[in-house]
Scaffold this motif. Sequence first.
Motif, PDB file in Angstrom:
ATOM      1  N   UNK A 249      -8.226  -9.664  22.110  1.00  0.00           N
ATOM      2  CA  UNK A 249      -7.511  -8.722  21.244  1.00  0.00           C
ATOM      3  C   UNK A 249      -7.901  -8.923  19.781  1.00  0.00           C
ATOM      4  N   UNK A 250      -8.009  -7.812  19.068  1.00  0.00           N
ATOM      5  CA  UNK A 250      -8.375  -7.864  17.650  1.00  0.00           C
ATOM      6  C   UNK A 250      -7.790  -6.655  16.935  1.00  0.00           C
ATOM      7  N   UNK A 251      -7.658  -6.770  15.638  1.00  0.00           N
ATOM      8  CA  UNK A 251      -7.242  -5.640  14.809  1.00  0.00           C
ATOM      9  C   UNK A 251      -8.339  -5.266  13.821  1.00  0.00           C
ATOM     10  N   UNK A 252      -9.325  -6.133  13.663  1.00  0.00           N
ATOM     11  CA  UNK A 252     -10.465  -5.871  12.777  1.00  0.00           C
ATOM     12  C   UNK A 252     -11.522  -6.929  13.058  1.00  0.00           C
ATOM     13  N   UNK A 253     -12.741  -6.681  12.596  1.00  0.00           N
ATOM     14  CA  UNK A 253     -13.767  -7.720  12.624  1.00  0.00           C
ATOM     15  C   UNK A 253     -14.555  -7.664  11.329  1.00  0.00           C
ATOM     16  N   UNK A 254     -15.239  -8.755  11.050  1.00  0.00           N
ATOM     17  CA  UNK A 254     -15.901  -8.912   9.762  1.00  0.00           C
ATOM     18  C   UNK A 254     -17.374  -9.249   9.960  1.00  0.00           C
ATOM     19  N   UNK A 255     -18.207  -8.678   9.123  1.00  0.00           N
ATOM     20  CA  UNK A 255     -19.619  -9.056   9.018  1.00  0.00           C
ATOM     21  C   UNK A 255     -19.873  -9.380   7.554  1.00  0.00           C
TER      22      UNK A 255
ATOM     23  N   UNK B  14     -25.785  -1.873  16.982  1.00  0.00           N
ATOM     24  CA  UNK B  14     -24.828  -1.414  15.975  1.00  0.00           C
ATOM     25  C   UNK B  14     -24.773   0.111  15.922  1.00  0.00           C
ATOM     26  N   UNK B  15     -23.583   0.653  15.678  1.00  0.00           N
ATOM     27  CA  UNK B  15     -23.450   2.103  15.494  1.00  0.00           C
ATOM     28  C   UNK B  15     -23.731   2.451  14.024  1.00  0.00           C
TER      29      UNK B  15
ATOM     30  N   UNK C  99     -24.709  -4.729   9.209  1.00  0.00           N
ATOM     31  CA  UNK C  99     -25.266  -5.651  10.207  1.00  0.00           C
ATOM     32  C   UNK C  99     -26.109  -4.839  11.177  1.00  0.00           C
ATOM     33  N   UNK C 100     -27.387  -4.761  10.919  1.00  0.00           N
ATOM     34  CA  UNK C 100     -28.271  -3.856  11.662  1.00  0.00           C
ATOM     35  C   UNK C 100     -28.502  -4.274  13.104  1.00  0.00           C
TER      36      UNK C 100
END
Length: 189
Positions: free
Chosen positions: A89-95, A146-147, A154-155
């Motif tokens: 479960x997540x609410x956001x992710x970071x690069x 990646x979209x 983040x390619x």
Amino acid sequence: MTSPREAVLQFARALRDQTGNQPPLPSIFPDQLAPVVRADRDGVRSVGPMRWGFPPPPNLGTRPVTNVRNTSSPYWRHWLGRETRCLVPATAFCEYTGGAPKIPHWFALAPSRPLFAFAGIWRRWSGTRKGEDGEHLLFAFLTTEANDVVRPVHAKAMPVILMGEDCDAWLEADTSAALALQRPSPSGR
């Protein structure tokens, strides 16, 4: 993972909660504990803490492997069955971009940061992690290309993001149907 426990249980349709009194987590880094959803041996979904990162394949150092891209690799194939798939479960992710200092770029489904899940795999492992000897529950999550939203930051890749029926399919479908979910999230999300 900033949603409350009750929201995670409802989202995952989990009947068992082994997270105790875990507060929301504003950030989760490799080798830290995070709530993970899996089906127990009796088929009932449970949420419990697992440590982020699998041991690396032989001869590739000691740094935990947090992301799985090549699901056809013999190293990962064993962990893709129904019994070792999980939801993270997540609410956001970071690069991050840049050198020093690194610049964080957060991605969420909406400004309100609704819950979603990463397609994950889990395993039991015995050894030493974070100074603790013994048996550990470990997880990693799948990535895909990646979209259009993630690519400028983040390619190479992005996490496989699941919602609704895709969460059920990831946990319950046969392996080939589950792996069909390893695709970029629609850019409009």
